[in-house]
Design a protein around this motif. Structure first.
Motif, PDB file in Angstrom:
ATOM      1  N   ARG A   5      43.289   9.623  71.349  1.00 53.99           N
ATOM      2  CA  ARG A   5      44.333  10.303  70.577  1.00 53.99           C
ATOM      3  C   ARG A   5      44.196  11.818  70.705  1.00 53.99           C
ATOM      4  O   ARG A   5      45.191  12.521  70.867  1.00 53.99           O
ATOM      5  CB  ARG A   5      44.283   9.882  69.105  1.00 53.99           C
ATOM      6  CG  ARG A   5      45.262  10.689  68.262  1.00 53.99           C
ATOM      7  CD  ARG A   5      45.730  10.013  67.036  1.00 53.99           C
ATOM      8  NE  ARG A   5      46.683  10.859  66.316  1.00 53.99           N
ATOM      9  CZ  ARG A   5      47.561  10.412  65.431  1.00 53.99           C
ATOM     10  NH1 ARG A   5      47.631   9.117  65.158  1.00 53.99           N
ATOM     11  NH2 ARG A   5      48.381  11.240  64.818  1.00 53.99           N
ATOM     12  N   GLN A   6      42.971  12.325  70.625  1.00 57.47           N
ATOM     13  CA  GLN A   6      42.762  13.757  70.795  1.00 57.47           C
ATOM     14  C   GLN A   6      43.249  14.222  72.171  1.00 57.47           C
ATOM     15  O   GLN A   6      43.866  15.286  72.296  1.00 57.47           O
ATOM     16  CB  GLN A   6      41.276  14.088  70.621  1.00 57.47           C
ATOM     17  CG  GLN A   6      40.764  13.904  69.209  1.00 57.47           C
ATOM     18  CD  GLN A   6      39.271  14.103  69.097  1.00 57.47           C
ATOM     19  OE1 GLN A   6      38.582  14.274  70.115  1.00 57.47           O
ATOM     20  NE2 GLN A   6      38.746  14.093  67.885  1.00 57.47           N
ATOM     21  N   GLU A   9      47.094  14.265  72.154  1.00 59.57           N
ATOM     22  CA  GLU A   9      47.615  15.397  71.382  1.00 59.57           C
ATOM     23  C   GLU A   9      47.523  16.686  72.190  1.00 59.57           C
ATOM     24  O   GLU A   9      48.423  17.532  72.115  1.00 59.57           O
ATOM     25  CB  GLU A   9      46.858  15.524  70.058  1.00 59.57           C
ATOM     26  CG  GLU A   9      47.235  14.430  69.055  1.00 59.57           C
ATOM     27  CD  GLU A   9      46.556  14.593  67.713  1.00 59.57           C
ATOM     28  OE1 GLU A   9      45.579  15.382  67.632  1.00 59.57           O
ATOM     29  OE2 GLU A   9      46.983  13.935  66.749  1.00 59.57           O
ATOM     30  N   GLN A  10      46.457  16.819  72.985  1.00 54.66           N
ATOM     31  CA  GLN A  10      46.356  18.008  73.836  1.00 54.66           C
ATOM     32  C   GLN A  10      47.317  17.915  75.014  1.00 54.66           C
ATOM     33  O   GLN A  10      47.842  18.933  75.477  1.00 54.66           O
ATOM     34  CB  GLN A  10      44.919  18.216  74.319  1.00 54.66           C
ATOM     35  CG  GLN A  10      44.728  19.594  74.950  1.00 54.66           C
ATOM     36  CD  GLN A  10      43.275  19.969  75.137  1.00 54.66           C
ATOM     37  OE1 GLN A  10      42.370  19.307  74.621  1.00 54.66           O
ATOM     38  NE2 GLN A  10      43.040  21.048  75.884  1.00 54.66           N
ATOM     39  N   GLN A  13      50.500  19.537  74.522  1.00 48.86           N
ATOM     40  CA  GLN A  13      50.488  21.011  74.585  1.00 48.86           C
ATOM     41  C   GLN A  13      50.475  21.527  76.018  1.00 48.86           C
ATOM     42  O   GLN A  13      50.494  22.740  76.243  1.00 48.86           O
ATOM     43  CB  GLN A  13      49.260  21.551  73.834  1.00 48.86           C
ATOM     44  CG  GLN A  13      49.127  21.068  72.401  1.00 48.86           C
ATOM     45  CD  GLN A  13      50.344  21.375  71.561  1.00 48.86           C
ATOM     46  OE1 GLN A  13      50.863  22.489  71.593  1.00 48.86           O
ATOM     47  NE2 GLN A  13      50.821  20.393  70.804  1.00 48.86           N
ATOM     48  N   GLU A 202      56.951   9.938  70.771  1.00 50.03           N
ATOM     49  CA  GLU A 202      55.646  10.584  70.867  1.00 50.03           C
ATOM     50  C   GLU A 202      54.723  10.097  69.749  1.00 50.03           C
ATOM     51  O   GLU A 202      53.553   9.762  69.977  1.00 50.03           O
ATOM     52  CB  GLU A 202      55.796  12.102  70.805  1.00 50.03           C
ATOM     53  CG  GLU A 202      56.465  12.710  72.022  1.00 50.03           C
ATOM     54  CD  GLU A 202      56.724  14.196  71.883  1.00 50.03           C
ATOM     55  OE1 GLU A 202      57.061  14.836  72.898  1.00 50.03           O
ATOM     56  OE2 GLU A 202      56.614  14.729  70.754  1.00 50.03           O
ATOM     57  N   GLN A 203      55.257  10.075  68.516  1.00 50.92           N
ATOM     58  CA  GLN A 203      54.448   9.660  67.380  1.00 50.92           C
ATOM     59  C   GLN A 203      54.050   8.191  67.483  1.00 50.92           C
ATOM     60  O   GLN A 203      52.927   7.810  67.105  1.00 50.92           O
ATOM     61  CB  GLN A 203      55.205   9.908  66.072  1.00 50.92           C
ATOM     62  CG  GLN A 203      54.335   9.793  64.833  1.00 50.92           C
ATOM     63  CD  GLN A 203      53.181  10.779  64.827  1.00 50.92           C
ATOM     64  OE1 GLN A 203      53.366  11.992  65.048  1.00 50.92           O
ATOM     65  NE2 GLN A 203      51.966  10.289  64.577  1.00 50.92           N
ATOM     66  N   LEU A 206      51.026   7.966  69.667  1.00 52.13           N
ATOM     67  CA  LEU A 206      49.848   8.453  68.966  1.00 52.13           C
ATOM     68  C   LEU A 206      49.371   7.445  67.915  1.00 52.13           C
ATOM     69  O   LEU A 206      48.166   7.254  67.726  1.00 52.13           O
ATOM     70  CB  LEU A 206      50.145   9.795  68.300  1.00 52.13           C
ATOM     71  CG  LEU A 206      50.423  10.969  69.242  1.00 52.13           C
ATOM     72  CD1 LEU A 206      50.805  12.207  68.436  1.00 52.13           C
ATOM     73  CD2 LEU A 206      49.224  11.268  70.129  1.00 52.13           C
TER      74      LEU A 206
END
Length: 209
Positions: A5-6, A9-10, A13, A202-203, A206
């Motif tokens: 997940r981390q 999330e990156q 970006q 996206e969510q 995740l």
């Protein structure tokens, strides 16, 4: 929070990277989209297990049951079934396999081309666009629902049978043949980055890792 997940999330970006060539405009930058994605996997503690050597049958078996994947926990495989097949990475964490496919488009394009690879349920697509210099993620089932996937596979199969039927009638001494190549794309100006479902998709990814 899980490492996968981390990592994702990156990924959200990340700037634009072109597949197979540097195109982010940054000096000394990573060569291509797949390399940038792999670099993030490593940054988040995943180690490279091997490159390729996994059969399509094995891949499909792991996709059907992600907890049956036999690669070591905390590792990933790059180009598991070769450079011309998906996914780009199989990543394993907490006993579960994740299938990651990278897509990239230039300034004039707002949706990815899937060519002969119908978007697969269970694949996490990492899609970057030069037009927006942004990256989004989604599950294959969110852009191609399971019933649509089945219909497209049936259509491809019927075209194969039609190829076979007519190729048997051809008589050239040079063995001229016809091959229908699937081209899975969009119509109607679909834009993944302004689509109403972007944030929801996206969510959802995740939440499912």
């Amino acid at each position: 929070m899980s490492k996968i997940r981390q990592f994702l999330e990156q990924v959200l970006q990340m700037p634009y990277y072109k597949n197979y060539a540097a195109a982010s405009g940054k000096v000394h930058n990573i060569a291509k989209h797949e390399d940038a994605t792999e670099d993030l996997l490593i940054q988040h503690g995943f180690t490279k297990h091997s490159k390729g050597g996994i059969s399509k049958k094995q891949r499909d078996s792991w996709l059907k049951d992600p907890y049956s994947c036999s690669i070591p926990d905390g590792s990933y495989v790059s180009q598991p079934t070769g450079t011309h097949d998906s996914p780009d990475f199989i990543v394993k964490e907490n006993g579960r396999a994740y299938f990651i496919e990278c897509k990239s488009v230039s300034k004039k394009t707002k949706a990815p081309m899937y060519n002969s690879g119908v978007p697969k349920s269970g694949y996490i697509y990492v899609f970057t666009a030069e037009k927006y210099n942004q990256t989004t993620i989604f599950d294959g089932s969110d852009v191609c629902p399971p019933n649509d996937y089945k219909l497209l596979q049936k259509l491809i199969e019927e075209h194969r049978k039609l190829d076979d039927k007519y190729n048997k009638l051809l008589r050239s001494s040079y063995n001229i043949q016809h091959y229908t190549r699937p081209m899975i794309s969009h119509y109607g100006g679909i834009d993944y980055f302004v689509h109403n479902d972007r944030k929801k998709n996206e969510q959802k990814v995740l939440n499912n890792v």
